[in-house]
Design a protein around this motif. Structure first.
Motif, PDB file in Angstrom:
ATOM      1  N   SER A 134       0.812  -1.221   0.000  1.00 33.84           N
ATOM      2  CA  SER A 134       0.000   0.000   0.000  1.00 33.84           C
ATOM      3  C   SER A 134       0.845   1.272   0.000  1.00 33.84           C
ATOM      4  O   SER A 134       0.379   2.328  -0.423  1.00 33.84           O
ATOM      5  N   LYS A 135       2.063   1.190   0.472  1.00 32.96           N
ATOM      6  CA  LYS A 135       2.919   2.384   0.511  1.00 32.96           C
ATOM      7  C   LYS A 135       3.511   2.719  -0.861  1.00 32.96           C
ATOM      8  O   LYS A 135       3.580   3.870  -1.252  1.00 32.96           O
ATOM      9  N   THR A 136       3.914   1.683  -1.605  1.00 35.84           N
ATOM     10  CA  THR A 136       4.522   1.918  -2.925  1.00 35.84           C
ATOM     11  C   THR A 136       3.517   1.816  -4.059  1.00 35.84           C
ATOM     12  O   THR A 136       3.788   2.238  -5.179  1.00 35.84           O
ATOM     13  N   GLY A 137       2.341   1.216  -3.795  1.00 36.70           N
ATOM     14  CA  GLY A 137       1.345   1.009  -4.839  1.00 36.70           C
ATOM     15  C   GLY A 137       1.654  -0.196  -5.717  1.00 36.70           C
ATOM     16  O   GLY A 137       0.934  -0.482  -6.666  1.00 36.70           O
ATOM     17  N   LYS A 138       2.717  -0.915  -5.377  1.00 31.65           N
ATOM     18  CA  LYS A 138       3.132  -2.062  -6.174  1.00 31.65           C
ATOM     19  C   LYS A 138       2.211  -3.255  -5.922  1.00 31.65           C
ATOM     20  O   LYS A 138       1.884  -3.575  -4.782  1.00 31.65           O
ATOM     21  N   VAL A 139       1.793  -3.893  -7.007  1.00 33.58           N
ATOM     22  CA  VAL A 139       1.016  -5.122  -6.891  1.00 33.58           C
ATOM     23  C   VAL A 139       1.957  -6.293  -7.148  1.00 33.58           C
ATOM     24  O   VAL A 139       2.848  -6.218  -7.999  1.00 33.58           O
ATOM     25  N   GLY A 140       1.793  -7.345  -6.354  1.00 36.27           N
ATOM     26  CA  GLY A 140       2.681  -8.493  -6.449  1.00 36.27           C
ATOM     27  C   GLY A 140       2.047  -9.659  -7.182  1.00 36.27           C
ATOM     28  O   GLY A 140       1.042  -9.504  -7.880  1.00 36.27           O
ATOM     29  N   PRO A 141       2.603 -10.835  -6.976  1.00 40.55           N
ATOM     30  CA  PRO A 141       2.111 -12.020  -7.679  1.00 40.55           C
ATOM     31  C   PRO A 141       0.747 -12.481  -7.154  1.00 40.55           C
ATOM     32  O   PRO A 141       0.334 -12.143  -6.047  1.00 40.55           O
ATOM     33  N   ALA A 142       0.085 -13.288  -7.968  1.00 43.00           N
ATOM     34  CA  ALA A 142      -1.217 -13.855  -7.595  1.00 43.00           C
ATOM     35  C   ALA A 142      -1.027 -14.941  -6.547  1.00 43.00           C
ATOM     36  O   ALA A 142      -0.083 -15.733  -6.615  1.00 43.00           O
ATOM     37  N   ILE A 143      -1.937 -14.971  -5.591  1.00 45.27           N
ATOM     38  CA  ILE A 143      -1.978 -16.013  -4.561  1.00 45.27           C
ATOM     39  C   ILE A 143      -3.111 -16.987  -4.878  1.00 45.27           C
ATOM     40  O   ILE A 143      -2.965 -18.187  -4.757  1.00 45.27           O
ATOM     41  N   LEU A 144      -4.262 -16.441  -5.280  1.00 42.43           N
ATOM     42  CA  LEU A 144      -5.436 -17.239  -5.679  1.00 42.43           C
ATOM     43  C   LEU A 144      -5.817 -16.800  -7.088  1.00 42.43           C
ATOM     44  O   LEU A 144      -5.670 -15.623  -7.437  1.00 42.43           O
ATOM     45  N   SER A 145      -6.391 -17.720  -7.866  1.00 38.75           N
ATOM     46  CA  SER A 145      -6.705 -17.370  -9.253  1.00 38.75           C
ATOM     47  C   SER A 145      -7.728 -18.332  -9.844  1.00 38.75           C
ATOM     48  O   SER A 145      -7.844 -19.474  -9.412  1.00 38.75           O
TER      49      SER A 145
END
Length: 152
Positions: A134-145
């Protein structure tokens, strides 16, 4: 007469079948979709998405997606992340991100959130729960899909 029946069946399949030329099927809404763990070693991680048309204003209906995810590890267990986000996308076209909020439960939170303003056709889309910072706005890898084509 016996030859007419198979011909009739073939014509029905060709002209009435619910798929387009690419074999795509728009999901019947409302529908629910189980979100499965991307990493098969995390067998307890699960989620569900509810997808349906919603009319909240005088404009045309939009698509609403809500996600409920349980038994996820802490975001920080995966690296420099502090939250989860819902993520829906159509490959090489468009994507939507929305924050998932934790509930204050004893054995770990349930993460839930929604987005109500999707106007695109979602027939080729995928839904995911992803890590986020939330601080950098970066989205990471998927955990569920899972793919919306499996929605029912």
């Amino acid at each position: 007469m016996k030859k007419a029946i198979p011909l009739f069946i073939i014509l029905v399949i060709i002209f009435v079948a619910p798929t387009d030329a690419k074999g795509n099927v728009e999901p019947v809404m409302p529908c629910g979709l189980i979100l499965e763990p991307v990493n098969n070693s995390e067998i307890n991680e699960k989620g569900v998405a509810l997808i349906y048309k919603v009319k909240l204003t005088s404009s045309f209906p939009r698509t609403s997606i809500s996600i409920h995810a349980i038994h996820l590890l802490r975001p920080s267990d995966y690296g420099e992340y502090d939250s989860f986000e819902g993520f829906s996308f159509i490959e090489n076209e468009i994507s939507w991100r929305f924050k998932l909020y934790p509930t204050p439960e004893e054995d770990g939170p349930t993460w839930a959130g929604r987005i109500d303003d999707i106007t695109a056709n979602l027939e080729n889309s995928k839904l995911e729960v992803r890590l986020a910072n939330s601080k950098t706005g970066k989205v990471g890898p998927a955990i569920l899909s899972n793919s919306i084509s499996l929605c029912h």
